[in-house]
Scaffold this active site. Structure first.
Site, PDB file in Angstrom:
ATOM      1  N   HIS B 161     104.692  63.331  85.061  1.00 15.96           N
ATOM      2  CA  HIS B 161     104.997  63.250  83.627  1.00 15.96           C
ATOM      3  C   HIS B 161     105.309  61.804  83.292  1.00 15.96           C
ATOM      4  O   HIS B 161     106.083  61.156  83.984  1.00 15.96           O
ATOM      5  CB  HIS B 161     106.191  64.134  83.276  1.00 15.96           C
ATOM      6  CG  HIS B 161     105.867  65.589  83.336  1.00 15.96           C
ATOM      7  ND1 HIS B 161     105.058  66.198  82.421  1.00 15.96           N
ATOM      8  CD2 HIS B 161     106.242  66.555  84.218  1.00 15.96           C
ATOM      9  CE1 HIS B 161     104.937  67.492  82.713  1.00 15.96           C
ATOM     10  NE2 HIS B 161     105.643  67.732  83.810  1.00 15.96           N
ATOM     11  N   CYS B 203     100.597  61.601  80.789  1.00 12.50           N
ATOM     12  CA  CYS B 203     100.518  61.361  79.346  1.00 12.50           C
ATOM     13  C   CYS B 203     100.707  59.866  79.101  1.00 12.50           C
ATOM     14  O   CYS B 203     101.542  59.233  79.756  1.00 12.50           O
ATOM     15  CB  CYS B 203     101.650  62.124  78.626  1.00 12.50           C
ATOM     16  SG  CYS B 203     101.595  63.890  78.974  1.00 12.50           S
TER      17      CYS B 203
END
Lengths: 409, 357
Positions: B161, B203
């Site tokens: 992440h 991301c």
């Protein structure tokens, strides 16, 4: 007598073929009593594989056969079973023919001796009649072919069978009187394993007897023939060794084969006397005892030749027996060869005193070999002493049987 | 007449002599081509930074890159695999000892011979930076070290992440893009790489390579700043998403690559266009000295040197001589059979021949 001989050959081939196809073939080819590092089939295959890989087969301590064996097996390795059965057949036929010739000679001599009244009166019961002697060659062939030792040796594909064949052919040629062939075959037998060298003396004595040359060291005719025969023998040996050199292009085979036989580096247990002794030998004394043991094999030639110069065929038999007892890597195949000769003197069995004892010893030892091997190696409840005891007893039984048989003369 | 002969002989000899020259030129060209990449060994540092069962896909991502890299030839000794959690033996895994990348359990990327060097809580920012820079305590075993030199091509793959300028490790700490750029600069100063390929699947991944400033770095990311990298397929039996989109298509691309393949970086840049990935993958090549079109995929993902060398040697020298069966020399056979025939005739006499013929 061709028909019974053929029948015998067929029976023998059947037994061997059946055993080849059974699961026992694997088991037998691993028994140390039947194969030795010198003549195991596994090692022949290994040597040929090494050769195909481009490496000398004598590198590493695997292959101890002579180059002629390489030449022979290079072409017939796929048909090995047939080769060994044929070899046994050749041996049997050679023994058959040689004993036939021997019997003819013996009978002829007996006839002359009878006519010249040389026999004392009480020996008449020992005279042999043609009828008795008719079946002896067949019995000899049977003793060789149906001997369990021979069958085991053949099923294990031990090249001992080939050595036996060469020696049997040598005996045949000697008895037929061809000095050239006999010398060449003796050279071949010596080339295979050195010990048949001791058979030079009986062969020489036989030829001298046949040519009516008295065995007198002062006579020139004796030396003349001896030198001729020695020349044939040594010459063929040299030629054979030279040819072997040309096969592989190197002298590697001499230390691998003859060095191996003489210096006994491999102490795998077998039915001989060397392994146990040299397993516990200190390095310091090793050379001394090697010499002692090897001289032991060759030494008996001299007194035996002196004693038995009238009976060269019997001397051949005794020599083969002594070789198979005292050689460095004996197997049961060697024992089978001289046991085949026993029917030739069957009329003298009544004079054997301890025949029951000796035959029991030999039978019991043969049975105990695998038992004590199993106890030693697999069960772990015995040790090498047990196995060596049986080896010793077996050889003692053989020596005793020789003792008995020497009473024949 | 004589002059003409001389000329033709000269021409012939010249031709004969020039053939090896031409051949050696060819060999030199091949060799030059082979050595143009400049590296002699390959390393890979593959990191999965997230834990917990619902982050199954990050472990699957890393393991699929691990699988490709091993398949193309980099050995375990040259791979530093860092997995922050154990999905294969997680008590929530309905198929224990497996990590699947395709739904319906088509491909188990866990395999039989996975070697994880940093596992669980050992995957920290500090350990990662220490691995990169080589500043590990002396007691660290070799399998946990990046023992690269100035001729090593290194592949670094990060997944987890992330956000704008950072990557989250273990839900408790972060690494920033500046730290990463400084770590690479340290590596450059210490001559710890020849060329480095950096791939990140998080991301806003492109933010992680914005700050790089060391030479010979090429970077790829799964999404631009402000975009999210999306996951690919859930598997209803396992209950979680199995892979991220970018790495899924990267895996599909790499499955087509084999050790001798000539696919180059331009093909890699085309992996997972926006139509498939929803996010826009980005790449950065301005710090890289060679033209990306001339950089082979296998320069980073594979360890093709031995293979290439074999090819080169096979071209240069003749084929390995076939194993020949041994045959006895003719002289021996001739000699032996002559002797046998001689003995035969000696024994049986030549006069018998008259009767035969």
């Amino acid at each position: 007598m061709a028909a019974p001989l053929t029948l015998l050959l067929i029976v023998a081939v059947t037994i061997r073929a059946v055993l080849f196809r059974s699961s026992w073939a694997e088991l037998i080819s691993e028994r140390v009593e039947v194969v030795s590092p010198l003549n195991a089939w596994k090692r022949v295959v290994e040597g040929l594989a090494l050769l195909d890989l481009g490496v000398s087969p004598y590198s590493g301590d695997v292959f101890h056969e002579t180059p002629f064996m390489i030449y022979l097996f290079h072409f017939v390795v796929d048909y090995a079973e047939i080769v060994f059965m044929v070899t046994d057949g050749i041996t049997a036929v050679a023994l058959y023919l040689s004993i036939q010739t021997y019997n003819k000679n013996v009978f002829r001599k007996q006839k002359y001796a009878l006519e010249s009244d040389r026999y004392p009166a009480d020996c008449l019961e020992l005279l042999r009649s043609p009828k008795e002697m008719f079946y002896i060659p067949l019995k000899v062939a049977m003793f060789y072919l149906l001997n369990p030792f021979t069958i085991l040796s053949c099923v294990a594909k031990s090249t001992c069978g080939l050595n036996n064949a060469i020696i049997a052919l040598f005996i045949l040629c000697t008895l037929k009187g061809s000095a050239l062939l006999s010398g060449i075959l003796l050279a071949l037998a010596t080339y295979q394993s050195i010990y048949p060298l001791t058979l030079f003396a009986p062969a020489l004595l036989f030829f001298l007897q046949r040519l009516y040359i008295p065995v007198n060291l002062r006579r020139s005719s004796f030396w003349f023939f001896t030198l001729q025969y020695a020349f044939i023998y040594v010459g063929s040996l040299v030629v054979i060794t030279g040819l072997s050199f040309f096969l592989l292009g190197s002298w590697d085979f001499i230390p691998s084969v003859y060095g191996f036989i003489f210096s006994v580096p491999d102490l795998t247990p077998n039915i001989g006397l060397f392994w146990y002794f040299f397993a516990e030998m200190f390095e310091h004394f090793r050379l001394f005892f090697i010499c002692v043991f090897q001289i032991n094999v060759f030494f008996y030639t001299i007194p035996l030749s002196i004693k038995l110069k009238e009976h060269p065929v019997f001397l051949i038999f005794m020599q083969i027996a002594i070789i198979s007892i005292f050689k460095s890597y004996p197997t049961v195949g060697d024992v089978a060869l001289y046991m085949a000769f026993l029917p030739a003197w069957s009329h003298l069995y009544r004079f054997l005193r301890n025949i029951f004892l000796v035959s029991c010893v030999l039978l019991a030892c043969s049975a105990l070999f695998p038992v004590l091997w199993h106890l030693w190696i697999y069960a772990g409840s015995a040790n090498s002493n047990f196995y060596y005891a049986i080896t010793l007893l077996f050889n003692f039984g053989q020596v005793k049987s020789l003792n008995l048989i020497s009473h024949f003369t | 007449m004589d002059y003409y002969n001389l000329l033709t002989t000269c021409a012939f000899i010249h031709l004969l002599v020039s053939i090896p020259y031409a051949y050696s030129n060819y060999v030199e060209n091949k060799a030059g081509q082979f050595f143009s990449s400049g590296h002699t060994n390959n390393w890979a540092v593959l990191v999965c930074t997230s834990r917990f069962w619902f982050n199954y896909r990050h472990v699957a991502n890393t393991l699929s890159v691990y699988r490709s890299v091993k398949r193309l030839g980099i050995p375990d000794s040259h791979i530093v695999l860092m997995l922050a959690d154990d999905m294969a033996c997680n008590y929530r895994n309905p198929k224990p000892a497996t990590v699947f990348s395709h739904k319906n359990m088509e491909l188990n990327v866990y395999g039989d011979d996975v070697e994880v060097d940093y596992r669980g809580y050992e995957v920290t920012v500090e350990n990662f930076l220490r691995v990169l820079t080589g500043r590990l305590p002396p007691s660290t075993p070799r399998s946990k070290r990046l023992l690269s030199d100035d001729r090593s091509n290194i592949l670094i793959y990060l997944t987890g992440h992330g956000g704008n300028g950072f990557l989250k490790f273990q839900d408790s700490e972060e690494i920033s893009n500046m730290e990463l750029a400084d770590a690479f600069e340290q590596m450059w100063q210490k001559r710890r790489y020849n060329e480095l390929l950096f791939i990140i699947d998080t991301c806003q991944g492109a933010s992680m390579y914005e700050r790089f400033y060391s030479p010979n770095l090429m970077a790829l990311a799964s999404s631009q700043v402000g975009e999210d990298s999306l996951s690919h397929q859930p598997d209803l039996a396992i209950g979680v998403h199995l892979m991220d989109k970018y790495t899924f298509y990267l895996l599909e691309f790499l499955e087509e690559v084999h050790p001798a393949s000539q696919a180059n970086m331009n093909d890699l840049f085309k992996v997972c266009p926006q139509s498939q990935c929803v996010s826009t993958p980005g790449h950065r090549t301005d710090l890289f000295q060679r033209n990306p079109g001339s950089v082979l995929i296998t320069d980073f993902f594979g360890s093709v040197l031995l293979h290439d060398m074999k090819q080169l040697v096979a071209d240069v020298s003749s084929q390995k001589p076939k194993q020949k069966d041994w045959h006895p020399p003719d002289g021996f056979i001739l000699g032996l059979w002559t002797l046998i025939l001689l003995v035969f005739f000696q024994t049986y006499g030549i006069k018998h021949l008259k009767h035969i013929f």
